[in-house]
Enzyme design. Structure first.
Site, PDB file in Angstrom:
ATOM      1  N   CYS A   1       1.040  -0.955   0.437  1.00 24.47           N
ATOM      2  CA  CYS A   1      -0.041   0.185  -0.752  1.00 24.47           C
ATOM      3  C   CYS A   1       0.712   1.305   0.042  1.00 24.47           C
ATOM      4  O   CYS A   1       0.471   2.657  -0.102  1.00 24.47           O
ATOM      5  CB  CYS A   1      -1.077   0.123   0.759  1.00 24.47           C
TER       6      CYS A   1
ATOM      7  N   ASP B   1       2.594   2.347   2.882  1.00 21.94           N
ATOM      8  CA  ASP B   1       2.166   3.659   3.584  1.00 21.94           C
ATOM      9  C   ASP B   1       3.597   3.086   4.882  1.00 21.94           C
ATOM     10  O   ASP B   1       4.107   2.361   4.545  1.00 21.94           O
ATOM     11  CB  ASP B   1       1.155   3.287   4.780  1.00 21.94           C
TER      12      ASP B   1
ATOM     13  N   CYS C   1      -2.767   5.372   5.465  1.00 26.01           N
ATOM     14  CA  CYS C   1      -4.977   5.544   5.487  1.00 26.01           C
ATOM     15  C   CYS C   1      -5.599   6.284   6.849  1.00 26.01           C
ATOM     16  O   CYS C   1      -4.129   7.127   7.841  1.00 26.01           O
ATOM     17  CB  CYS C   1      -5.024   4.188   5.333  1.00 26.01           C
TER      18      CYS C   1
ATOM     19  N   CYS D   1      -2.894  -2.837   8.920  1.00 26.50           N
ATOM     20  CA  CYS D   1      -2.572  -1.243   9.419  1.00 26.50           C
ATOM     21  C   CYS D   1      -1.753  -1.852  10.831  1.00 26.50           C
ATOM     22  O   CYS D   1      -1.297  -0.478  11.513  1.00 26.50           O
ATOM     23  CB  CYS D   1      -3.503  -0.286   9.031  1.00 26.50           C
TER      24      CYS D   1
HETATM   25 FE1  FES Z   1      -1.791  -0.277   4.284  1.00 25.25          FE
HETATM   26 FE2  FES Z   1      -3.236   1.078   5.615  1.00 25.25          FE
HETATM   27  S1  FES Z   1      -3.644   0.827   3.928  1.00 25.25           S
HETATM   28  S2  FES Z   1      -1.114   0.662   6.576  1.00 25.25           S
END
Ligand code: FES
Length: 137
Positions: free
Chosen positions: A34, A36, A72, A116
Site C-alpha cells: 500500500c 504506507d 491511510c 495497518c
Molecule cells: Fe496500508 Fe493502511 S492501507 S497501512
C-alpha cells in the site's frame, strides 16, 4: 464494515503525532503493497520504582512516544491509539502489544485494514529492538 467512531476520532485528532528531539530510539516500518510508512520515536525512562513509588523494580519504560505516519486513515488511527497504549509501559510489556489489542481498542477495523494495525506493532517493536541493540553494543 465501516470505520468505528473511535477510528474516525483518532484520525481527526491524532494523539502524540510528531517527532521527539534526540529520541532514544526510532523504528520505521513500511508496507510495500500500500506504500504506507510509519515511524515511531521513543524516549526511554528508567527507575520507575523510585519515581513512581509503585513497588516495581527499576525498569526501563516508555516515557514518551510519538509517531509520524504517511498513510491511510486506519494507519493514522492505529498509530495514535498505539502511542496511548504503549506510553508508560515497560519495554517488555510494550513488546507484548499485538494487533488484536489495537483493533479491539479501536472498536474494530475493516478486514482490508487489519494490516495497518500490524504496521504499528512492527514499527514499535523495531524501535524497542533498535534501542536494546544500541545499549548492548
Ligand atoms: Fe496500508 Fe493502511 S492501507 S497501512
Amino acid at each position: 464494515m465501516p470505520y468505528s467512531q473511535k477510528v474516525l476520532e483518532h484520525f481527526k485528532n491524532p494523539r502524540n503525532q510528531g517527532s521527539i528531539e534526540n529520541p532514544d530510539a526510532v523504528g520505521e516500518k513500511g508496507n510495500p503493497v500500500c506504500g504506507d510508512v510509519m515511524k515511531m520515536y521513543l524516549k526511554i525512562g528508567r527507575n520507575r520504582a523510585e519515581e513512581g513509588g509503585r513497588g516495581l523494580s527499576a525498569e526501563e519504560f516508555i516515557e514518551d512516544i510519538k509517531f509520524e505516519t504517511l498513510g491511510c486513515a486506519a494507519a493514522i488511527a492505529v498509530s495514535s491509539v498505539l502511542t496511548e497504549i504503549a506510553k508508560g509501559k515497560t519495554l517488555d510489556e510494550a513488546l507484548k502489544i499485538n494487533k488484536d489489542n489495537i483493533v479491539e481498542d479501536l472498536g474494530g477495523l475493516p478486514a482490508l485494514k487489519i494490516h495497518c494495525s500490524m504496521l504499528g506493532v512492527d514499527a514499535l517493536r523495531k524501535a524497542i529492538k533498535n534501542y536494546q541493540l544500541r545499549i548492548t553494543n
